[in-house]
Enzyme design. Sequence first.
Site, short mmCIF file in Angstrom:
data_model
loop_
_atom_site.label_atom_id
_atom_site.label_comp_id
_atom_site.label_asym_id
_atom_site.label_seq_id
_atom_site.Cartn_x
_atom_site.Cartn_y
_atom_site.Cartn_z
N LYS A 1 0.85 -1.18 0.00
CA LYS A 1 0.00 0.00 0.00
C LYS A 1 0.89 1.23 0.00
O LYS A 1 2.01 1.22 0.51
CB LYS A 1 -0.96 0.01 1.20
CG LYS A 1 -0.32 0.18 2.57
CD LYS A 1 0.02 1.58 3.00
CE LYS A 1 -1.16 2.52 2.85
NZ LYS A 1 -0.73 3.93 3.23
N THR B 1 3.63 7.16 3.17
CA THR B 1 3.47 6.01 4.12
C THR B 1 3.29 4.79 3.24
O THR B 1 2.33 4.75 2.53
CB THR B 1 2.21 6.41 4.87
OG1 THR B 1 2.53 7.41 5.68
CG2 THR B 1 1.39 5.32 5.27
N GLU C 1 -0.61 10.15 -5.27
CA GLU C 1 -1.79 10.99 -5.07
C GLU C 1 -1.91 12.04 -6.17
O GLU C 1 -1.05 12.89 -6.35
CB GLU C 1 -1.72 11.64 -3.68
CG GLU C 1 -1.90 10.62 -2.58
CD GLU C 1 -1.59 11.12 -1.19
OE1 GLU C 1 -2.03 10.49 -0.22
OE2 GLU C 1 -0.89 12.15 -1.06
#
Length: 413
Positions: free
Chosen positions: A184, A195, A285
């Site tokens: 992830k 992260t 993102e």
Amino acid sequence: MSTTVSPLAPKSYPDMPDIEGVTFATVEAGIKYSGRTDVLLASLVEGTAVAGVFTKSKCSSAPVDWCKEILSNGQARALLVNSGNANAFTGKKGAAAVELSADIVSKAVGCPRHSIYLASTGVIGEPLPAEKFEGVADGLVAAQGQASWLDAAQAIMTTDTYPKLATATVDLDGETVSINGIAKGAGMIAPDMATMLSFVFTDAAIAPGVLQAMLGQNTETSFNAITVDSDTSTSDTVLFFATGAAEKRGVAAIAEVDDPRAEVIRAVLADVMTDLAHQIVRDGEGARKFVEIAVEGAETDQSAKQVALSIANSPLVKTAVAGEDANWGRVVMAVGKAGEPADRDRLAIWFGDVRVAVGGERDPSYSEEAASAVMKEENIPIRVDLGLGTGEAVVWTCDLTKQYVEINGDYRS
């Protein structure tokens, strides 16, 4: 977890073979999210070896500290992962939360605390309500084997827009050995355990020291060669588990690094880890472009990597990519500021197959139209030759878009 899938997402998910000795269960525990699973429990057969690589952040999370402390035991029986809360910068409460988490899993699985690995991802600074694991642990144990690899990958997502999975097989001693991985990550991604979380599993029997050597070597050219936003997370964790189940099928254990089969496994592991690393960048993102930056002609490989990262982390380069602007001057800038040996008059730069600069100036045959055409592609290769030596490196990044600002401006809202 976004409802809008990245345009760079894979068109399909791989068929993941079973790894004997590994089972999964997931549950919605309400750590932060509602209406989705947010806890993964992986059970591992007794005798499973483990290796790990973790963030180099000086503000590492409590689960990272826990895993680093128990890693020397070399054995694992369970992995508990939660999303929505990183349990980072939570002081004594964070340490107490990992202790409670380990106690809960230890009782439910029936194994020693020091064989339980923990990982958390999500918001920093919020105490983790580890007591919520108490209410779901027995159910997770009872449901072992009911969750698929896809279910496992979905349970650990935060701002990810899609689950990340990769698999490969290799022939050892006449038998098929499998390596499966999930990961992830979409933001707060930068080298030094770019992260992000990743968990890789194999049914081969591999000694912990050999496992660690494989993982450490491959991390440098996969997870430590990607960047989305230059920010190193507090929680970055990669764990590699070897159940040893293939030994029952006649695949002898790999006990030494110089065993020729160790290199065979390492090479296949590299493919899996690099695949997962690319998927993280492709889910950066707000990303709309996947960028490969190859630097050659440096004095050393490490110098080449630093130059490549300087380019990959430049907001000006990344926004130019987002705007499909063939602004090669920004690449020149990033090379110059990298702090590594470089000679302006030996520098050459390519966008795709189009050489845009050479010998300290714009290429004499430069075509704005040809360079701009490269920038309109979804996958953009940028190559730089420093002209100084034989050092080389490749890193991967994505563009920096308005959506990245929107996602991170609203992250805690």
